[in-house]
Design an enzyme around this catalytic site. Sequence first.
Site, short mmCIF file in Angstrom:
data_model
loop_
_atom_site.label_atom_id
_atom_site.label_comp_id
_atom_site.label_asym_id
_atom_site.label_seq_id
_atom_site.Cartn_x
_atom_site.Cartn_y
_atom_site.Cartn_z
N LYS A 131 10.00 -8.22 5.32
CA LYS A 131 9.15 -7.84 4.21
C LYS A 131 8.40 -9.08 3.69
O LYS A 131 8.70 -10.19 4.07
CB LYS A 131 10.00 -7.26 3.06
CG LYS A 131 10.58 -5.89 3.42
CD LYS A 131 11.38 -5.27 2.27
CE LYS A 131 10.70 -5.37 0.95
NZ LYS A 131 9.33 -4.82 0.91
N SER B 298 0.82 -1.21 0.00
CA SER B 298 0.00 0.00 0.00
C SER B 298 0.86 1.26 0.00
O SER B 298 0.51 2.25 -0.67
CB SER B 298 -0.95 -0.01 1.20
OG SER B 298 -0.23 -0.12 2.40
N GLU C 25 11.01 -8.81 -4.76
CA GLU C 25 11.52 -7.60 -4.08
C GLU C 25 13.01 -7.77 -3.78
O GLU C 25 13.80 -6.84 -3.97
CB GLU C 25 10.75 -7.36 -2.78
CG GLU C 25 9.31 -6.93 -3.01
CD GLU C 25 8.47 -6.88 -1.75
OE1 GLU C 25 7.40 -6.26 -1.80
OE2 GLU C 25 8.86 -7.46 -0.72
N LYS D 209 6.22 0.86 11.87
CA LYS D 209 7.05 -0.25 11.37
C LYS D 209 8.42 -0.33 12.04
O LYS D 209 9.15 -1.30 11.85
CB LYS D 209 7.24 -0.11 9.86
CG LYS D 209 5.96 0.08 9.05
CD LYS D 209 5.12 -1.17 9.03
CE LYS D 209 3.89 -1.06 8.16
NZ LYS D 209 4.13 -1.07 6.74
N ASP E 65 10.80 0.86 -1.62
CA ASP E 65 9.82 -0.15 -1.20
C ASP E 65 9.47 0.06 0.27
O ASP E 65 10.23 0.66 1.03
CB ASP E 65 10.40 -1.56 -1.41
CG ASP E 65 9.33 -2.65 -1.43
OD1 ASP E 65 8.14 -2.33 -1.23
OD2 ASP E 65 9.71 -3.82 -1.64
N GLY E 66 8.33 -0.46 0.66
CA GLY E 66 7.90 -0.45 2.05
C GLY E 66 8.50 -1.60 2.83
O GLY E 66 9.36 -2.33 2.33
C1 5RP Z 1 5.11 -6.65 0.14
C2 5RP Z 1 5.95 -5.94 1.14
C3 5RP Z 1 5.49 -4.61 1.59
O1 5RP Z 1 6.51 -3.68 1.39
C4 5RP Z 1 5.16 -4.68 3.06
O2 5RP Z 1 4.22 -5.72 3.27
C5 5RP Z 1 4.58 -3.37 3.56
O3 5RP Z 1 3.33 -3.16 3.00
P1 5RP Z 1 2.46 -1.88 3.27
O4 5RP Z 1 3.15 -0.73 2.63
O5 5RP Z 1 1.14 -2.20 2.63
O6 5RP Z 1 2.33 -1.69 4.77
O7 5RP Z 1 6.99 -6.40 1.56
O8 5RP Z 1 5.57 -7.94 -0.14
#
Ligand code: 5RP
Length: 227
Positions: free
Chosen positions: A98, A34, A107, A125, A85-86
């Site tokens: 992740k 997201s 990823e 996080k 990336d998150g």
């Molecule tokens: C997907 C990931 C995402 O970066 C992780 O789950 C974080 O997601 P979000 O931004 O929805 O909190 O690793 O595989």
Amino acid sequence: MTQDELKQAVARAARDYVADRLPVGAILGVGTGSTANYFIDQIAGIKDRLGGTVASSEATAKRLAGHGIRVLDLNDVDAMGIYVDGADEIDGSMAMVKGGGGALTREKIVAAVADTFVCICDASKRVQTLGGYPLPVEVIPMACAYVSRELTKLGGKPKLREGLVTDNGNLILDVHGLSITDPGGFEERINQIVGVVTNGLFAQRGADVLLLATADGVQTMHANPAS
Ligand code: 5RP
């Protein structure tokens, strides 16, 4: 601010980071989830500066293409300046868990190619010790029961993620009940189990930069403070 507003704030900060530092025409790696989705919406505004993007999942590729952003095959890319990336968790050493979205393997591959990994997160996080969030492990389907037993021997409680098949045609075991004090060693140990494709610990290649959204604004942290 809500968690969603924090994610949007960090996505804007990441767009500015990329616009300031990625040379015009260079390749950008784009994560999944997201927060990454908000980032994709933001980079639509700077798409003409990008040489192209590499997506870490089919979902990300679709969202990028929906904005008219060029998506390249990683095999056609020689170099990638930045990957954004998150994460589900990030600790003080910039090691991450992740794979909450199930895209951990792609990823990790895209992150391996990038010069700089920029992690974008809201403050929830940030943790002292990884493992509070169940650790995703991508598994070849026929090895699922065996890998489950091996992960249990390592002290975890693996649970099959129901209804999910990864972009690579595999399954995800989410490992609960861990307290990961040696993320790099544990990442390597799990990857040695036959049948594991990879696991969601990003410690051996952690983040280089963390953009962390807090109620007081977006903070920037560097793994190597000199960078
Ligand atoms: C997907 C990931 C995402 O970066 C992780 O789950 C974080 O997601 P979000 O931004 O929805 O909190 O690793 O595989």
